[in-house]
Every structure is written in C-alpha cells, then in structure tokens.
Design an enzyme around this catalytic site. Structure first.
Site, PDB file in Angstrom:
ATOM      1  N   LYS A  84     -10.280  -0.628  10.655  1.00 14.47           N
ATOM      2  CA  LYS A  84     -10.437  -1.801   9.791  1.00 14.47           C
ATOM      3  C   LYS A  84     -10.812  -3.035  10.601  1.00 14.47           C
ATOM      4  CE  LYS A  84      -7.176  -0.151   6.334  1.00 14.47           C
ATOM      5  NZ  LYS A  84      -8.058   0.434   5.327  1.00 14.47           N
TER       6      LYS A  84
ATOM      7  N   ASP B  18       3.195  -4.377   8.019  1.00 14.62           N
ATOM      8  CA  ASP B  18       1.986  -3.571   7.864  1.00 14.62           C
ATOM      9  C   ASP B  18       0.804  -4.534   8.020  1.00 14.62           C
ATOM     10  OD1 ASP B  18      -0.321  -2.439   6.888  1.00 14.62           O
ATOM     11  OD2 ASP B  18       0.591  -1.581   5.100  1.00 14.62           O
TER      12      ASP B  18
ATOM     13  N   HIS C  26       0.871  -1.179   0.000  1.00 17.65           N
ATOM     14  CA  HIS C  26       0.000   0.000   0.000  1.00 17.65           C
ATOM     15  C   HIS C  26       0.911   1.234   0.000  1.00 17.65           C
ATOM     16  CE1 HIS C  26      -2.666   2.992   1.935  1.00 17.65           C
ATOM     17  NE2 HIS C  26      -3.672   2.257   1.551  1.00 17.65           N
TER      18      HIS C  26
ATOM     19  N   GLN D  30      -4.465  -4.951   7.030  1.00 18.36           N
ATOM     20  CA  GLN D  30      -5.506  -5.839   6.485  1.00 18.36           C
ATOM     21  C   GLN D  30      -5.541  -7.195   7.177  1.00 18.36           C
ATOM     22  OE1 GLN D  30      -7.870  -4.977   4.506  1.00 18.36           O
ATOM     23  NE2 GLN D  30      -7.075  -2.985   3.857  1.00 18.36           N
TER      24      GLN D  30
ATOM     25  N   CYS E 285      -4.818   2.579  -3.587  1.00 21.25           N
ATOM     26  CA  CYS E 285      -3.564   3.084  -2.992  1.00 21.25           C
ATOM     27  C   CYS E 285      -2.443   2.062  -3.172  1.00 21.25           C
ATOM     28  CB  CYS E 285      -3.742   3.429  -1.515  1.00 21.25           C
ATOM     29  SG  CYS E 285      -5.013   4.649  -1.238  1.00 21.25           S
TER      30      CYS E 285
HETATM   31  N1  C6P Z   1      -6.300   0.671   2.996  1.00 21.92           N
HETATM   32  C1  C6P Z   1      -8.132   0.364   1.471  1.00 21.92           C
HETATM   33  O1  C6P Z   1      -9.214   0.677   0.956  1.00 21.92           O
HETATM   34  P1  C6P Z   1      -4.883   3.892   7.342  1.00 21.92           P
HETATM   35  O2  C6P Z   1      -5.479   4.723   6.265  1.00 21.92           O
HETATM   36  O3  C6P Z   1      -3.680   4.544   7.972  1.00 21.92           O
HETATM   37  O4  C6P Z   1      -5.870   3.394   8.345  1.00 21.92           O
HETATM   38  O5  C6P Z   1      -4.360   2.546   6.632  1.00 21.92           O
HETATM   39  C2  C6P Z   1      -3.489   2.641   5.558  1.00 21.92           C
HETATM   40  C3  C6P Z   1      -3.245   1.282   4.989  1.00 21.92           C
HETATM   41  C4  C6P Z   1      -2.001   0.710   5.130  1.00 21.92           C
HETATM   42  N2  C6P Z   1      -1.748  -0.539   4.700  1.00 21.92           N
HETATM   43  C5  C6P Z   1      -2.694  -1.282   4.120  1.00 21.92           C
HETATM   44  C6  C6P Z   1      -2.364  -2.679   3.696  1.00 21.92           C
HETATM   45  C7  C6P Z   1      -3.976  -0.753   3.939  1.00 21.92           C
HETATM   46  O6  C6P Z   1      -4.913  -1.492   3.376  1.00 21.92           O
HETATM   47  C8  C6P Z   1      -4.257   0.560   4.355  1.00 21.92           C
HETATM   48  C9  C6P Z   1      -5.592   1.200   4.100  1.00 21.92           C
HETATM   49  C10 C6P Z   1      -7.626   1.146   2.660  1.00 21.92           C
HETATM   50  O7  C6P Z   1      -7.481  -0.574   1.046  1.00 21.92           O
HETATM   51  C11 C6P Z   1      -7.724   2.613   2.422  1.00 21.92           C
HETATM   52  S1  C6P Z   1      -6.641   3.164   1.158  1.00 21.92           S
END
Ligand code: C6P
Length: 410
Positions: free
Chosen positions: A230, A204, A127, A207, A368
C-alpha cells in the site's frame, strides 16, 4: 496545472510504467490506491537487481551471495526503523502484511494475556483484519470483543471510547486511518488514554503509512502494523513494529527455521527478536523492494504527498457533491484521500463496471469492513482512493463517468 507548488505530478507519473496504458480505449485513471498502490521503477529495479545478482538465502550461508542478500535484507530493516522512527532495529519484524502482523499480535500477545472476562477493544471502523484475529483469540480464551461506536460522519465517539476503557480491557486495537471511508483517528489521544490505564495499544497503520509520517516513539504505541504494497512497495511484505520489552516477553507465533536458538527433540529454545518471529525463509526480495519504496516516498516527501492528496480530496469531494443523488459515506474532518459513496439506488458493482469501461479503476463492495457498512445501512459503496500520482484531471474523468452512469440508469 496542479495546485501543489513544486509538486510535479506529471514527472512523478513517469516513474510508474504501469500507469502509461489504455484500458477499454481510455488512458488508465488508477483510483484504487487503498487496495494496492502501483510500483515505481526504482522498486521494480531493486527487485530485479536482487534476483539477477544476489539471490540467496539469508542468515544461513557463508558464501558471498548469502552475505550480500543478508546485508540487503537487514539494511531494509534499518530503513523501516528510520521510516517509523523506532528506537531499536530489532523492534522491526518482517511479515507478509498488516493481516499477518495483527494475527501475530493476537496469537502471541493475545493468547497469553487474555482470559475469560477480559476484553479486546476495537472500533466500528475496523477492517476485517483487525476484527477476525481478535474474534478468533476471544473464542479461544473466553475473552470478548468490545466496539467503540462512531458518529454519522464516521468519527470515533471519544466519550464512548473513554467509558469503554474499563479494567477488563487488555488491549486496544484501532486503525490509524479507515480504508473504507478515510477517517483519520486521533490515535495519539487514544494511546495516551489507554496507557493511563496500562492498556497496550496496537495500531493498524495499513492506510496511514503511505500518507502520514509515522513516529512510533512520539505516538508511544505498543504495536504498529503496515503493508508494503500500500506504500508503493511489493505485495507479500509488511511490518510489525513492537516495543522491545513487549516483544521479548511474547512467545513465537510460528515455528520453523530461523526462529530457533537450539533444537532438541526434548526441548527447543528460541532466537532473539526479531528473528524469533520470522520463522522460515523470509520474503527477501520483498524487503528489498520495500526499502526502495521507502526511499521513493522519502524522495517525494511525506508532507508533500499528504498536501497533494489532501488537495485532491477537497477537489473530489466538492466535484462529487454536485452530482445529484450521490451520497458520500464518511465525512470526517480528518481524512486521507478516500471518497466512498453511493449513487442513488444503483448497485456499487454496476457503477464500478461502468467506470472501468471509462478507464477509471475504483473499488466497489464492502471493502472488508462489513460492520461499518451495516453502521451506515448500506450493503456496499464505491470507493475512489488517491495516491501520490493522481491528478485533478483524473477526478474530472471520474465525475464525467459517474454522470454517464446516471444517464444510463435514468
Ligand atoms: N485493505 C482495501 O482495499 P493486507 O491485505 O494484509 O495488506 O492489509 C489488510 C488491511 C488491514 N487494515 C486496513 C485498514 C486495510 O485497509 C487493509 C487492506 C485493502 O481496503 C484490501 S481489503
């Protein structure tokens, strides 16, 4: 009836008031859980209770409200410690989310440990939150970014990975599970290999946290990042887990209240971990909401959730494979409940808009993960992502709506 025995999805759904609504005249089928999950009543109530009874600042006041707020905030930290099985509670740092957690490590650890000629190793699946902070710190330090390739199924090429683990690599930063195509990476194996070369590892886990039981001691990762929103918790709260010994050597990332021990105009000293990394008034209600969300996840059971979502993944993959011209992007053996696809040459946004008119909420775009889209030579995909409250019936509705899209564009 749901295939997972003893998993009462109808009852679970009732815990989420937002799901009980019509969208464009259809019952909402919320299949955008990788973007953010919906919140159960217990989370909404915990936040409401806090603001109605205990709202105050933490670690500062001597009055009853502040003591109660501090107690609840720190209880949330203990809950997260138990959830990820961290050895010490001070290894749990509250942040805004995964993005902030990774930026913290890139700045606090990366800037002090990266020099010209060094490199940061990531994968093609990442991401943007696990790319950009490293690119920024590489620009500042003269280090470079190396990228592990993937195969056509969307799985990390482990042979290439081992070759890329050279002496120049100063940190490995990889996702536990891909948001865009669902691949679950063999992170334990990768962490072991990196540690054989004394390379620290950041995972990370944005997910993975809502779907896979996490044990940071068993994984032996050095850092693990996750987002509360999430995992059925509120937005604006997340966690950075870091090994105590490492966190203690790192400089703070942001300065301000709470993170200090003694301040003079000449020189200031910093607080102990985790407070050293929590400058300013934190998201107290967010931490309390996250506590309730973890309680909720544990009451349903991470293993039950994983089994239910896996069953939905298999069902959806089979059903969608029968749709002519639908190509699934990401066919790894190990996946979370994410199906990413393209439908002939119909733009993903058009598909998304029509699905919305059927009451089916999905995400369309690059998710993203632009470099990953480039790897598959697609500008965007449509992504359906499943959560603990989804049903086969909702997947049937997705399939019916997709057939409608095809008819409209025929
Ligand atoms: N993915 C998606 O629709 P934040 O925004 O900080 O809570 O998470 C960022 C992020 C980082 N790593 C991974 C693997 C992610 O999936 C995400 C967030 C969302 O897939 C919003 S772009």
């Amino acid at each position: 009836m749901d295939a997972v025995i003893d998993y009462d999805v109808t009852r679970i759904k009732q815990d989420f008031p937002i799901l009980n609504q019509q969208v464009h005249g259809h019952p909402l089928a919320y299949l955008d859980n990788a973007a953010t999950t919906q919140k159960p009543n217990c989370v909404l109530k915990a936040i409401d209770y806090y603001y109605q009874h205990d709202n105050s600042n933490v670690h500062r006041g001597v009055h009853a409200l502040s003591e109660r707020a501090t107690k609840s905030y720190e209880a949330a930290r203990h809950k997260v410690q138990e959830f990820v099985n961290a050895k010490h509670v001070e290894e749990i740092i509250f942040v805004r989310g995964t993005t902030e957690a990774i930026n913290l490590v890139a700045n606090s650890y990366g800037r002090s440990n990266l020099n010209a000629g060094d490199s940061v190793l990531i994968s093609t699946l990442e991401h943007h939150s696990n790319i950009i902070p490293w690119q920024m710190v590489c620009e500042q330090t003269g280090a470079s970014l190396k990228v592990i390739p993937i195969n056509d199924a969307g799985e990390i090429n482990l042979e290439a990975f081992e070759k890329l683990l050279t002496d120049e690599v100063k940190i490995l930063a990889v996702g536990h599970a891909s948001n865009a195509i669902g691949t679950v990476n063999p992170i334990k194996f990768m962490i072991n290999k990196a540690h054989e070369k004394n390379i620290p590892v950041l995972i990370d886990g944005a997910q993975a946290a809502p779907h896979i039981a996490i044990d940071v001691q068993d994984l032996d990762c050095d850092f693990y990042a996750l987002s509360g929103h999430k995992m059925y918790g509120p937005t604006g709260i997340g966690i950075l887990y870091g090994k105590k010994a490492l966190l203690e050597t790192m400089l703070p990332y942001q300065g301000g209240g709470e993170m200090i021990s003694r301040v003079t105009f000449e020189k200031s000293t910093y607080n102990k971990i985790p407070h050293k990394f929590e400058a300013g008034t934190p998201n107290i209600a967010g931490a309390i909401g996250l506590h309730a969300a973890i309680d909720y996840l544990q009451s349903v059971g991470l293993d039950n959730i994983a089994e239910h979502e896996h069953e939905l993944l298999i069902y959806a993959t089979e059903a969608m494979s029968s749709i002519p011209e639908l190509r699934i992007i990401g066919t790894a053996k190990e996946k979370i409940g994410v199906v990413s696809f393209i439908l002939g040459d119909i733009h993903a946004h058009d598909v998304g808009t029509i699905l919305d008119h059927h009451g089916v909420a999905i995400r369309a775009g690059h998710h993203c993960a632009m470099p990953l889209m480039d790897r598959f030579e697609v500008p965007a995909t449509v992504r359906a992502s499943f959560g603990l409250y989804n049903t086969r019936e909702e997947i049937d509705r997705l399939v019916d709506a997709l057939n409608d899209v095809r008819r409209m564009f025929a």
